[in-house]
Write a protein that holds these residues in place. Structure first.
Motif, PDB file in Angstrom:
ATOM      1  N   LYS A 121      -8.055  -3.348  11.980  1.00  0.00           N
ATOM      2  CA  LYS A 121      -7.641  -3.550  10.821  1.00  0.00           C
ATOM      3  C   LYS A 121      -7.348  -2.021  10.056  1.00  0.00           C
ATOM      4  N   LYS A 122      -7.391  -0.709  10.613  1.00  0.00           N
ATOM      5  CA  LYS A 122      -6.405   0.857   9.985  1.00  0.00           C
ATOM      6  C   LYS A 122      -5.431  -0.058   9.903  1.00  0.00           C
ATOM      7  N   GLN A 123      -4.879  -0.865  11.574  1.00  0.00           N
ATOM      8  CA  GLN A 123      -3.510  -0.610  11.493  1.00  0.00           C
ATOM      9  C   GLN A 123      -3.002  -2.077  10.488  1.00  0.00           C
ATOM     10  N   VAL A 124      -3.417  -3.051  10.349  1.00  0.00           N
ATOM     11  CA  VAL A 124      -3.246  -4.009   9.308  1.00  0.00           C
ATOM     12  C   VAL A 124      -3.249  -3.121   8.043  1.00  0.00           C
ATOM     13  N   TYR A 125      -4.456  -3.149   7.559  1.00  0.00           N
ATOM     14  CA  TYR A 125      -4.149  -2.134   6.187  1.00  0.00           C
ATOM     15  C   TYR A 125      -2.584  -1.282   6.409  1.00  0.00           C
ATOM     16  N   ALA A 126      -2.034  -0.962   6.829  1.00  0.00           N
ATOM     17  CA  ALA A 126      -0.940  -0.062   7.387  1.00  0.00           C
ATOM     18  C   ALA A 126      -0.557   0.077   7.461  1.00  0.00           C
ATOM     19  N   GLU A 127       0.360  -1.434   8.123  1.00  0.00           N
ATOM     20  CA  GLU A 127       1.361  -2.230   8.240  1.00  0.00           C
ATOM     21  C   GLU A 127       1.565  -2.542   7.157  1.00  0.00           C
ATOM     22  N   ALA A 128       0.440  -3.584   5.946  1.00  0.00           N
ATOM     23  CA  ALA A 128       0.894  -4.083   4.892  1.00  0.00           C
ATOM     24  C   ALA A 128       1.018  -2.859   3.648  1.00  0.00           C
ATOM     25  N   GLY A 129       1.222  -1.899   4.075  1.00  0.00           N
ATOM     26  CA  GLY A 129       1.526  -1.281   2.700  1.00  0.00           C
ATOM     27  C   GLY A 129       0.335  -0.861   2.404  1.00  0.00           C
ATOM     28  N   ILE A 130      -0.462  -0.536   2.461  1.00  0.00           N
ATOM     29  CA  ILE A 130      -2.166  -0.375   1.592  1.00  0.00           C
ATOM     30  C   ILE A 130      -2.212   1.038   1.566  1.00  0.00           C
ATOM     31  N   GLN A 131      -1.621   1.489   0.258  1.00  0.00           N
ATOM     32  CA  GLN A 131      -2.285   2.999  -0.093  1.00  0.00           C
ATOM     33  C   GLN A 131      -3.358   4.148   0.761  1.00  0.00           C
ATOM     34  N   GLU A 132      -4.521   3.341   0.889  1.00  0.00           N
ATOM     35  CA  GLU A 132      -5.549   4.470   1.137  1.00  0.00           C
ATOM     36  C   GLU A 132      -6.572   3.549   1.753  1.00  0.00           C
ATOM     37  N   TYR A 133      -7.250   4.179   2.598  1.00  0.00           N
ATOM     38  CA  TYR A 133      -7.934   2.843   3.279  1.00  0.00           C
ATOM     39  C   TYR A 133      -9.323   4.024   3.443  1.00  0.00           C
ATOM     40  N   TRP A 134      -9.857   3.263   3.110  1.00  0.00           N
ATOM     41  CA  TRP A 134     -11.390   4.469   3.697  1.00  0.00           C
ATOM     42  C   TRP A 134     -12.611   3.066   4.341  1.00  0.00           C
ATOM     43  N   VAL A 135     -13.292   4.103   5.316  1.00  0.00           N
ATOM     44  CA  VAL A 135     -14.095   3.654   6.480  1.00  0.00           C
ATOM     45  C   VAL A 135     -15.412   4.150   6.042  1.00  0.00           C
ATOM     46  N   SER A 136     -16.511   4.188   5.936  1.00  0.00           N
ATOM     47  CA  SER A 136     -17.991   4.228   5.505  1.00  0.00           C
ATOM     48  C   SER A 136     -18.549   4.063   6.978  1.00  0.00           C
ATOM     49  N   ASP A 137     -18.290   5.348   7.794  1.00  0.00           N
ATOM     50  CA  ASP A 137     -19.158   4.922   9.335  1.00  0.00           C
ATOM     51  C   ASP A 137     -21.357   5.342   9.123  1.00  0.00           C
ATOM     52  N   LEU A 138     -21.839   3.637   9.144  1.00  0.00           N
ATOM     53  CA  LEU A 138     -22.878   3.577   8.722  1.00  0.00           C
ATOM     54  C   LEU A 138     -23.665   4.513  10.414  1.00  0.00           C
ATOM     55  N   LYS A 139     -23.177   4.307  11.051  1.00  0.00           N
ATOM     56  CA  LYS A 139     -23.729   4.788  12.415  1.00  0.00           C
ATOM     57  C   LYS A 139     -23.994   6.275  12.654  1.00  0.00           C
ATOM     58  N   ASN A 140     -22.804   6.933  12.287  1.00  0.00           N
ATOM     59  CA  ASN A 140     -22.494   8.236  12.195  1.00  0.00           C
ATOM     60  C   ASN A 140     -22.951   8.918  10.781  1.00  0.00           C
ATOM     61  N   SER A 141     -22.356   8.301  10.002  1.00  0.00           N
ATOM     62  CA  SER A 141     -23.000   8.838   8.555  1.00  0.00           C
ATOM     63  C   SER A 141     -22.279   9.709   7.799  1.00  0.00           C
ATOM     64  N   GLN A 142     -20.718   9.083   8.100  1.00  0.00           N
ATOM     65  CA  GLN A 142     -19.882  10.098   7.519  1.00  0.00           C
ATOM     66  C   GLN A 142     -18.776   8.758   6.604  1.00  0.00           C
ATOM     67  N   LEU A 143     -17.581   9.529   5.861  1.00  0.00           N
ATOM     68  CA  LEU A 143     -16.992   8.719   6.195  1.00  0.00           C
ATOM     69  C   LEU A 143     -15.237   8.601   6.340  1.00  0.00           C
ATOM     70  N   LYS A 144     -14.913   8.006   6.570  1.00  0.00           N
ATOM     71  CA  LYS A 144     -13.424   8.336   7.106  1.00  0.00           C
ATOM     72  C   LYS A 144     -12.075   8.227   5.554  1.00  0.00           C
ATOM     73  N   VAL A 145     -11.103   8.543   5.337  1.00  0.00           N
ATOM     74  CA  VAL A 145     -11.103   8.334   4.760  1.00  0.00           C
ATOM     75  C   VAL A 145      -8.798   8.243   5.099  1.00  0.00           C
ATOM     76  N   PHE A 146      -7.995   7.631   5.215  1.00  0.00           N
ATOM     77  CA  PHE A 146      -7.142   7.430   6.075  1.00  0.00           C
ATOM     78  C   PHE A 146      -6.064   7.340   4.449  1.00  0.00           C
ATOM     79  N   ARG A 147      -4.657   8.009   4.363  1.00  0.00           N
ATOM     80  CA  ARG A 147      -4.304   8.129   3.578  1.00  0.00           C
ATOM     81  C   ARG A 147      -2.631   9.036   3.924  1.00  0.00           C
ATOM     82  N   ASP A 148      -1.707   8.837   2.638  1.00  0.00           N
ATOM     83  CA  ASP A 148      -0.316   9.374   3.296  1.00  0.00           C
ATOM     84  C   ASP A 148       0.308   8.300   3.864  1.00  0.00           C
ATOM     85  N   LEU A 149       0.953   7.632   3.355  1.00  0.00           N
ATOM     86  CA  LEU A 149       1.500   6.375   4.631  1.00  0.00           C
ATOM     87  C   LEU A 149       2.609   6.424   4.071  1.00  0.00           C
ATOM     88  N   VAL A 150       3.349   6.678   5.760  1.00  0.00           N
ATOM     89  CA  VAL A 150       4.520   6.590   6.392  1.00  0.00           C
ATOM     90  C   VAL A 150       5.053   6.078   6.426  1.00  0.00           C
TER      91      VAL A 150
END
Length: 182
Positions: A121-150
């Motif tokens: 899903k991260k790859q699909v979103y990046a390839e499509a040009g989604i500028q920012e993608y967040w994953v709320s990881d409930l297993k590990n109680s953390q937020l993953k933030v992906f940005r700065d698309l190039v």
């Protein structure tokens, strides 16, 4: 003997939906493949709904928040993110789901789907040009933030277990990271 797989186009996928082919099973389209969506467990449903309400309050009328609704991407994909923060008003999506240009950012909630959300899903979103993608990881109680698309790949990955973050397109809106996973 070579194995040939059938790849779905968006038009054929929509025709199959209109014909009722997937009425009994929630699915999404990723790179032309139909993927069965797993049922949500209680924490996933609770946290994603709470986060959507929280974001609505913070963003007001500057953005619309869609929960568990498809977005249409150019790479033969129509995923169903848990939260899509999009251009308002919602009525602009009566004839089509939001396209990448309509999307401020997407959030997935992950418990049993963490590998898919951080991988395909991260790859699909990046390839499509989604500028920012967040994953709320409930297993590990953390937020993953992906940005700065190039060139179809995120260059920055942040992992937050506390603190605040601002979305690039709303730098004045401060989001409590923990509100998104605990």
């Amino acid at each position: 003997m070579a194995l040939t797989l059938y790849k779905w186009t968006l038009d054929r996928y929509h025709a199959a939906i209109d014909a009722g082919l997937f009425d009994d099973q929630p699915v999404e389209l990723l790179r032309g493949d139909i993927v069965v969506m797993l049922p949500e467990r209680e924490p996933h449903a609770c946290y994603s709904s709470d986060a959507a309400d929280y974001l609505r309050r913070l963003l007001g009328e500057r953005a619309a928040v869609r929960e568990t609704k498809p977005v249409t991407l150019p790479n033969a994909s129509e995923p169903v993110p848990d939260i899509a923060v999009v251009q308002p008003p919602l009525r602009r999506y009566l004839d089509h789901h939001p396209y990448p240009a309509d999307i401020f950012w997407l959030i997935e909630y992950s418990q049993s789907t963490l590998m898919k959300d951080l991988g395909e899903k991260k790859q699909v979103y990046a390839e499509a040009g989604i500028q920012e993608y967040w994953v709320s990881d409930l297993k590990n109680s953390q937020l993953k933030v992906f940005r700065d698309l190039v060139n179809g790949a995120y260059q920055t990955e942040l992992t937050l277990i506390q603190g605040t973050i601002s979305r690039l397109s709303f730098p004045d809106v401060v989001i409590d990271a923990q509100r998104l996973f605990s």
